[in-house]
Design a protein around this motif. Structure first.
Motif, PDB file in Angstrom:
ATOM      1  N   ALA A 114       0.836  -1.202   0.000  1.00 11.97           N
ATOM      2  CA  ALA A 114       0.000   0.000   0.000  1.00 11.97           C
ATOM      3  C   ALA A 114       0.878   1.262   0.000  1.00 11.97           C
ATOM      4  O   ALA A 114       2.081   1.187   0.278  1.00 11.97           O
ATOM      5  CB  ALA A 114      -0.920   0.000   1.215  1.00 11.97           C
ATOM      6  N   PRO A 115       0.313   2.417  -0.312  1.00 12.00           N
ATOM      7  CA  PRO A 115       1.090   3.665  -0.298  1.00 12.00           C
ATOM      8  C   PRO A 115       1.790   3.867   1.051  1.00 12.00           C
ATOM      9  O   PRO A 115       1.183   3.715   2.109  1.00 12.00           O
ATOM     10  CB  PRO A 115       0.031   4.743  -0.540  1.00 12.00           C
ATOM     11  CG  PRO A 115      -1.041   4.047  -1.314  1.00 12.00           C
ATOM     12  CD  PRO A 115      -1.071   2.650  -0.764  1.00 12.00           C
ATOM     13  N   GLY A 116       3.080   4.184   0.981  1.00  8.35           N
ATOM     14  CA  GLY A 116       3.855   4.439   2.179  1.00  8.35           C
ATOM     15  C   GLY A 116       4.402   3.216   2.870  1.00  8.35           C
ATOM     16  O   GLY A 116       5.045   3.318   3.916  1.00  8.35           O
ATOM     17  N   LEU A 145      -9.943   2.660  -1.824  1.00  7.63           N
ATOM     18  CA  LEU A 145      -9.253   3.828  -1.276  1.00  7.63           C
ATOM     19  C   LEU A 145      -7.786   3.843  -1.685  1.00  7.63           C
ATOM     20  O   LEU A 145      -7.238   4.897  -2.052  1.00  7.63           O
ATOM     21  CB  LEU A 145      -9.384   3.829   0.248  1.00  7.63           C
ATOM     22  CG  LEU A 145      -8.897   5.080   0.982  1.00  7.63           C
ATOM     23  CD1 LEU A 145      -9.680   6.311   0.522  1.00  7.63           C
ATOM     24  CD2 LEU A 145      -9.048   4.895   2.496  1.00  7.63           C
ATOM     25  N   ILE A 146      -7.143   2.693  -1.652  1.00  4.21           N
ATOM     26  CA  ILE A 146      -5.742   2.603  -2.060  1.00  4.21           C
ATOM     27  C   ILE A 146      -5.570   3.025  -3.517  1.00  4.21           C
ATOM     28  O   ILE A 146      -4.639   3.752  -3.874  1.00  4.21           O
ATOM     29  CB  ILE A 146      -5.215   1.172  -1.833  1.00  4.21           C
ATOM     30  CG1 ILE A 146      -5.093   0.877  -0.336  1.00  4.21           C
ATOM     31  CG2 ILE A 146      -3.865   0.963  -2.530  1.00  4.21           C
ATOM     32  CD1 ILE A 146      -4.836  -0.575  -0.004  1.00  4.21           C
ATOM     33  N   ARG A 169      -3.951  10.050   6.214  1.00  2.59           N
ATOM     34  CA  ARG A 169      -4.694   9.881   7.466  1.00  2.59           C
ATOM     35  C   ARG A 169      -5.987   9.094   7.213  1.00  2.59           C
ATOM     36  O   ARG A 169      -6.368   8.229   8.010  1.00  2.59           O
ATOM     37  CB  ARG A 169      -5.001  11.236   8.098  1.00  2.59           C
ATOM     38  CG  ARG A 169      -5.651  11.130   9.484  1.00  2.59           C
ATOM     39  CD  ARG A 169      -5.838  12.503  10.107  1.00  2.59           C
ATOM     40  NE  ARG A 169      -4.571  13.138  10.414  1.00  2.59           N
ATOM     41  CZ  ARG A 169      -3.878  12.923  11.526  1.00  2.59           C
ATOM     42  NH1 ARG A 169      -4.338  12.066  12.449  1.00  2.59           N
ATOM     43  NH2 ARG A 169      -2.737  13.551  11.740  1.00  2.59           N
ATOM     44  N   ALA A 170      -6.655   9.387   6.102  1.00  4.29           N
ATOM     45  CA  ALA A 170      -7.877   8.652   5.763  1.00  4.29           C
ATOM     46  C   ALA A 170      -7.573   7.182   5.533  1.00  4.29           C
ATOM     47  O   ALA A 170      -8.344   6.299   5.960  1.00  4.29           O
ATOM     48  CB  ALA A 170      -8.532   9.264   4.526  1.00  4.29           C
ATOM     49  N   TYR A 171      -6.468   6.887   4.868  1.00  2.00           N
ATOM     50  CA  TYR A 171      -6.088   5.495   4.636  1.00  2.00           C
ATOM     51  C   TYR A 171      -5.803   4.781   5.954  1.00  2.00           C
ATOM     52  O   TYR A 171      -6.283   3.668   6.188  1.00  2.00           O
ATOM     53  CB  TYR A 171      -4.858   5.418   3.721  1.00  2.00           C
ATOM     54  CG  TYR A 171      -4.253   4.040   3.690  1.00  2.00           C
ATOM     55  CD1 TYR A 171      -4.939   2.978   3.125  1.00  2.00           C
ATOM     56  CD2 TYR A 171      -3.008   3.797   4.274  1.00  2.00           C
ATOM     57  CE1 TYR A 171      -4.407   1.696   3.129  1.00  2.00           C
ATOM     58  CE2 TYR A 171      -2.479   2.514   4.285  1.00  2.00           C
ATOM     59  CZ  TYR A 171      -3.172   1.474   3.712  1.00  2.00           C
ATOM     60  OH  TYR A 171      -2.652   0.206   3.739  1.00  2.00           O
ATOM     61  N   LEU A 172      -5.030   5.411   6.837  1.00  2.00           N
ATOM     62  CA  LEU A 172      -4.702   4.790   8.116  1.00  2.00           C
ATOM     63  C   LEU A 172      -5.955   4.604   8.979  1.00  2.00           C
ATOM     64  O   LEU A 172      -6.080   3.605   9.693  1.00  2.00           O
ATOM     65  CB  LEU A 172      -3.659   5.633   8.857  1.00  2.00           C
ATOM     66  CG  LEU A 172      -2.261   5.655   8.220  1.00  2.00           C
ATOM     67  CD1 LEU A 172      -1.387   6.705   8.906  1.00  2.00           C
ATOM     68  CD2 LEU A 172      -1.601   4.285   8.279  1.00  2.00           C
TER      69      LEU A 172
END
Length: 274
Positions: free
Chosen positions: A38-40, A151-152, A167-170
């Protein structure tokens, strides 16, 4: 005793012509940990908090996937058989480059699918297999694509990465909002600024998981909104020698959300001789 920090454990190794970045600590049987996509995501970001406990008993290696963290990207021509197989081939050779003939392999999310591919295509290098919130299975009753997968896929769209998007992803990924600190958001956001363009297509590994011969542990969070826990039930049904542990009040990132329990379950599984 040297503290097991990011820099103190960091090293580089060229494997199959690819410059890989990894972290290594401890001695004993080789334990290879493969992070998510995933991103990050990157190796230390996903598993750094677990290194001290695991390195007390194992030669623990946390690797950055090719194209993530500080690892070089795989060339386009490297994935004629699929994305997971290409990465699995590199990591099977990594085990040999580390001077070992085999390893226990732990995969989280995308890393789980790569670990599956290692167990399927290179069974001789996988002693025991641990799949955590793994891709590569088949959802039995949750929608596909899932809320989290949608979302990803939008993270890099529009104006691109942002702290608000991270923040929304986490918030979606973790069950406990108190775990989402400004420091965590910033770390993952900064790591996401270099977009990874994955090579090849993901294979349908679910059709082959009944061929896995390694003794397997599956760990999952009940509240995983990226890969629903019905994927774990599918793996329970299909992998011949398997056990499954489900956590309530837990999302995708089990090694972070349930660090102590993750570590104890993992070590008990690896040491069990039954």
């Amino acid at each position: 005793m040297t503290a097991l920090t990011f820099e103190a454990t960091s090293r580089r190794l060229t494997v199959a012509g690819v410059d890989l970045h990894l972290h290594e600590a401890g001695s004993g049987p080789l334990l290879l940990l493969i992070h998510g996509g995933a991103p990050g995501a990157y190796g230390w970001g996903n598993f750094g908090q677990n290194l001290p406990a695991l390195a007390a008993s194992y030669r623990t290696v946390i690797v950055d996937l090719p194209g993530y963290g500080r690892s070089e990207r795989l060339p386009e021509c490297a994935a004629p058989s699929g994305r997971y197989a290409a990465n699995a081939a590199v990591f099977a050779e990594l085990v040999c480059e580390l001077g070992e003939t085999s390893a226990h392999v732990v995969g989280l999310a995308t890393g789980g699918a790569i670990a599956m591919a290692m167990a399927l295509d290179h069974p001789e290098v996988v002693d025991r297999l641990v799949l955590v919130s793994s891709a590569g299975a088949l959802p039995l009753f949750t929608p596909s694509p899932s809320e989290g997968q949608k979302l990803i896929r939008t993270y890099y769209a529009g104006e691109g990465p942002s702290r608000d998007k991270m923040r929304a992803y986490l918030t979606m990924m973790l069950a406990d909002p108190d775990l989402i600190t400004d420091e965590l958001v910033e770390e993952r956001y900064q790591a996401s600024l270099t977009k990874v363009d994955d090579i090849g297509s993901p294979e349908q590994l679910w059709a082959r998981v009944d061929e896995i011969t390694a003794k397997t542990l599956v760990m999952w969070g009940r509240d995983n909104r990226v890969q629903g826990y019905d994927n774990a039930l599918f793996l329970l049904q299909r992998i011949p020698d398997v056990e499954v542990h489900l956590f309530g009040r837990t999302g995708l990132w089990v090694p972070f959300e349930r660090a102590a329990r993750f570590e104890s379950l993992l070590i008990d599984f690896l040491e069990d001789q039954s």
